[in-house]
Design an enzyme around this catalytic site. Structure first.
Site, short mmCIF file in Angstrom:
data_model
loop_
_atom_site.label_atom_id
_atom_site.label_comp_id
_atom_site.label_asym_id
_atom_site.label_seq_id
_atom_site.Cartn_x
_atom_site.Cartn_y
_atom_site.Cartn_z
N GLU A 255 0.89 -1.17 0.00
CA GLU A 255 0.00 0.00 0.00
C GLU A 255 0.92 1.21 0.00
O GLU A 255 1.61 1.46 0.99
CB GLU A 255 -0.86 0.01 1.27
CG GLU A 255 -1.83 -1.14 1.37
CD GLU A 255 -2.96 -1.02 0.36
OE1 GLU A 255 -3.22 0.10 -0.11
OE2 GLU A 255 -3.56 -2.06 0.05
N CYS A 294 -2.80 9.00 3.07
CA CYS A 294 -2.52 8.43 1.75
C CYS A 294 -3.67 8.63 0.77
O CYS A 294 -3.47 8.61 -0.43
CB CYS A 294 -2.21 6.94 1.89
SG CYS A 294 -3.52 6.07 2.75
P1 NAP Z 1 8.29 4.89 4.71
O1 NAP Z 1 9.41 5.78 5.02
O2 NAP Z 1 8.31 4.15 3.43
O3 NAP Z 1 8.19 3.88 5.94
C1 NAP Z 1 7.14 2.95 6.03
C2 NAP Z 1 7.57 1.82 6.94
O4 NAP Z 1 8.63 1.10 6.32
C3 NAP Z 1 8.09 2.25 8.31
O5 NAP Z 1 7.64 1.33 9.28
C4 NAP Z 1 9.59 2.16 8.14
O6 NAP Z 1 10.26 1.93 9.36
C5 NAP Z 1 9.70 0.96 7.25
N1 NAP Z 1 10.93 0.87 6.49
C6 NAP Z 1 11.66 1.88 5.96
N2 NAP Z 1 12.72 1.38 5.31
C7 NAP Z 1 12.67 0.04 5.44
C8 NAP Z 1 13.50 -1.05 4.99
N3 NAP Z 1 14.58 -0.82 4.25
N4 NAP Z 1 13.15 -2.31 5.32
C9 NAP Z 1 12.04 -2.55 6.05
N5 NAP Z 1 11.24 -1.57 6.50
C10 NAP Z 1 11.53 -0.29 6.20
O7 NAP Z 1 6.89 5.66 4.73
P2 NAP Z 1 6.36 6.68 5.82
O8 NAP Z 1 7.14 7.94 5.68
O9 NAP Z 1 6.27 6.03 7.15
O10 NAP Z 1 4.86 6.90 5.33
C11 NAP Z 1 4.49 7.88 4.37
C12 NAP Z 1 4.14 7.22 3.06
O11 NAP Z 1 3.22 6.16 3.28
C13 NAP Z 1 3.46 8.15 2.11
O12 NAP Z 1 4.07 8.03 0.87
C14 NAP Z 1 2.02 7.65 2.05
O13 NAP Z 1 1.37 7.87 0.84
C15 NAP Z 1 2.18 6.21 2.32
N6 NAP Z 1 0.97 5.67 2.91
C16 NAP Z 1 0.21 4.82 2.16
C17 NAP Z 1 -0.94 4.27 2.71
C18 NAP Z 1 -1.79 3.32 1.93
O14 NAP Z 1 -2.66 2.70 2.53
N7 NAP Z 1 -1.59 3.16 0.65
C19 NAP Z 1 -1.32 4.59 4.00
C20 NAP Z 1 -0.52 5.46 4.73
C21 NAP Z 1 0.63 6.00 4.17
P3 NAP Z 1 10.97 3.12 10.19
O15 NAP Z 1 9.89 4.06 10.55
O16 NAP Z 1 11.54 2.39 11.35
O17 NAP Z 1 11.97 3.71 9.26
#
Ligand code: NAP
Length: 518
Positions: A255, A294
């Site tokens: 997602e 999102c």
């Molecule tokens: P993110 O930086 O991609 O992080 C998401 C999750 O992935 C966090 O738990 C993060 O952990 C983890 N993560 C990061 N790097 C990783 C790796 N190399 N291996 C495993 N896990 C890893 O996203 P975010 O900044 O939290 O969220 C914002 C984004 O989410 C926006 O782009 C938004 O559109 C999207 N979003 C989508 C939805 C949907 O349902 N489609 C819903 C909400 C948000 P850490 O925090 O520990 O780094």
């Protein structure tokens, strides 16, 4: 300082190494620390060996009762969770309720579904099909729970709902869960797990919390496990391509980002309820959770001859937004969640402004209410506008995850509106605001394959809807292309991610007897 702990193998563990610090984004005050967990081999085995069998021995109705108990627990904890979301997420009370009540709503929805599915433990998928000359020879499909662990990696913006909407589906399907919230806003998820552990809300081994990085988790997953990820498309793509997951065919659901579009139909004049509904929905999406949603509307398509009217309506509503400390009187929008988020939003806005002018909010600089100047990760709402004659590209490709949306004038034809929406490359939700059935049908026909959900705003429901930004648990959530190509929720459809569909083939009488025993 508070040290948050992971809940793994039925015990709390502090982890090791250099800690990450969680902050209050309004005051920048450090709130808590998280350290990385040691090897996760034991946690995966614990879920498979203890949690999975415990859940699979229960009927859907019994699993539904567990979800109902969990929803009540969240409800009891609601006030303290709201307080934590305010401090650690910069949420206003309304924003925090949106997350926490959304979590409760998803759990209740799946609890009720469990009751409806009743005493069985697997789902029958359709009726038996004749597969040979003899009527005795049939095939039928059943959906059985996978025998591994459902791992969730969640985004920072919905620490309660992000866990609950996934857990509701996985637990009802019969899979134990191991969830990793985003580090920056983990306080809410951590408190939920403290309450769950105190209450023994679920059978042993069915719920585990991993704080901090995923460490060696993926080394231990295999083809019976599921990884459900929510976050940015960049991280999603990295996980989807991880050779450990690819090599062992771990089922992965993504997602990710979305440049959600809203189309104003040419029929909806400025005095109409439909027009006003759209203006309200756009501003709600720009400001609710400070635009960190999102499903928020990012691209606002408006017939060129209505541009002045819609701009005026949006600016009038944006004037009433008060940005500041979420506990300060009168504040309606809090800060962004982290310093990195603030930097990303500023950088993203600068890129959008290369092809769109700012018609409200300038560059987002703001004097927040209730905090000393220069403190906190505050950013005011910004409305951008593209020129009718321009051919923007970044606006259709870059998700600025904050209180930012862009007006895009179109020529008033449904073909042009649909073509512009499609330039987003696949989204979670798009909306069309119109009372003209031909307009609605043409826009839907032009954009449906590119979306997981399409919201139709119209006069008769103008005061009855929460808008496209709210995800109802009964409807699918996810989208193709940029949005990650995943699918969650959707009532019973949401269970499929955590189940294996298997075709049984043989003598009709035997298969009927077997189906009743599963
Ligand atoms: P993110 O930086 O991609 O992080 C998401 C999750 O992935 C966090 O738990 C993060 O952990 C983890 N993560 C990061 N790097 C990783 C790796 N190399 N291996 C495993 N896990 C890893 O996203 P975010 O900044 O939290 O969220 C914002 C984004 O989410 C926006 O782009 C938004 O559109 C999207 N979003 C989508 C939805 C949907 O349902 N489609 C819903 C909400 C948000 P850490 O925090 O520990 O780094």
């Amino acid at each position: 300082m508070l040290r948050l702990r992971s809940y793994l193998e039925g015990t709390w563990s502090e982890g090791e190494g250099v800690p990450a610090t969680l902050h209050d984004p309004s005051t920048e005050e450090p709130l808590a620390e998280i350290r990385a967990a040691a090897s996760l081999a034991g946690a995966v085995a614990y879920a498979r060996e203890r949690g999975g069998p415990a859940l699979r021995s229960l009927s859907f109705a019994e699993r539904g009762q567990l979800l109902l108990g969990l929803s009540k627990l969240l409800h009891e904890s609601r006030d303290e969770l709201i307080e934590l979301a305010l401090r650690n997420g910069g949420n206003t009370r309304q924003d925090a309720k949106f997350d926490i009540d959304g979590a409760i709503g998803a759990l209740v929805h799946y609890a009720e579904l469990g009751t409806k599915l009743g005493a069985s433990r697997v789902l029958l998928d359709g009726e038996p099909d004749a597969i040979g000359r003899s009527p005795r020879l049939v095939g039928r499909h059943v959906l059985v729970p996978r025998s591994g662990v459902a791992v969730f990696v969640n985004a920072f913006n919905f620490p309660a709902w992000g866990f609950a909407e996934k857990a509701a589906c996985a637990l009802l399907a019969g899979m134990p869960v191991l969830t990793k919230p985003a580090t920056a806003t983990a306080l809410v998820a951590h408190r939920i797990f403290e309450r769950m552990a105190e209450r023994r809300a679920l059978p042993e081994g069915t719920f585990q919390l991993l704080l901090g990085p995923v460490g060696d988790l993926f080394d231990h997953l295999d083809g019976q496990d599921v990884l459900a990820f929510t976050g940015s498309s960049g991280t999603g793509a990295r996980l989807k391509g991880d050779p450990r997951l690819v090599g062992r065919s771990v089922r992965v659901n993504l997602e990710a980002d979305s440049l959600n579009a809203a189309v104003l139909g040419p029929d909806a004049g400025p005095a109409s309820a439909t027009f006003k509904m759209m203006a309200t929905d756009v501003v709600r999406d720009m400001t609710q959770k400070t635009g960190q949603k999102c499903t928020a509307i990012r691209r606002v398509l408006v017939p060129a001859d209505r541009l002045d009217d819609l701009r005026a309506a949006l600016c009038e509503r944006l004037e009433t937004v008060a940005t500041g400390h979420p506990a300060a009187a009168g504040v309606t929008m809090g800060p962004l969640a982290t310093r990195d988020q603030l930097a990303d939003v500023r950088a993203g806005l600068a890129r959008l402004r290369a092809e769109a002018k700012s018609v409200f909010g300038g560059d987002g600089s703001i004097e927040p209410v209730g905090v000393p100047a220069g403190t906190g990760f505050f950013f005011g709402p910004v409305l951008l506008e593209c020129d009718r004659s321009s051919e923007p590209t970044v606006v259709h490709q870059l998700e600025v995850f904050g209180p930012v949306a862009t007006l895009l004038p179109y020529d008033g034809t449904t073909a042009a509106a649909a073509a512009s929406v499609r330039r987003g490359g696949g989204g979670l939700v798009a909306s069309v605001y119109s009372d003209d059935r031909d307009v609605v049908a043409e826009v839907i026909a032009g954009i449906a394959p590119y979306h997981g959900r399409i919201f139709v705003g119209s006069e008769k429901i103008a005061d009855k809807s929460a808008g496209p930004g709210t995800v109802p648990p009964a409807l699918v959530h996810g989208g193709p292309g940029r949005a990650g190509a995943g699918e969650e929720l959707g009532g019973v459809r949401g269970l499929a991610l955590y189940q294996q569909r298997v075709a049984l083939q043989g003598d009709r009488a035997i298969l009927e007897a077997v189906a009743a025993r599963l």
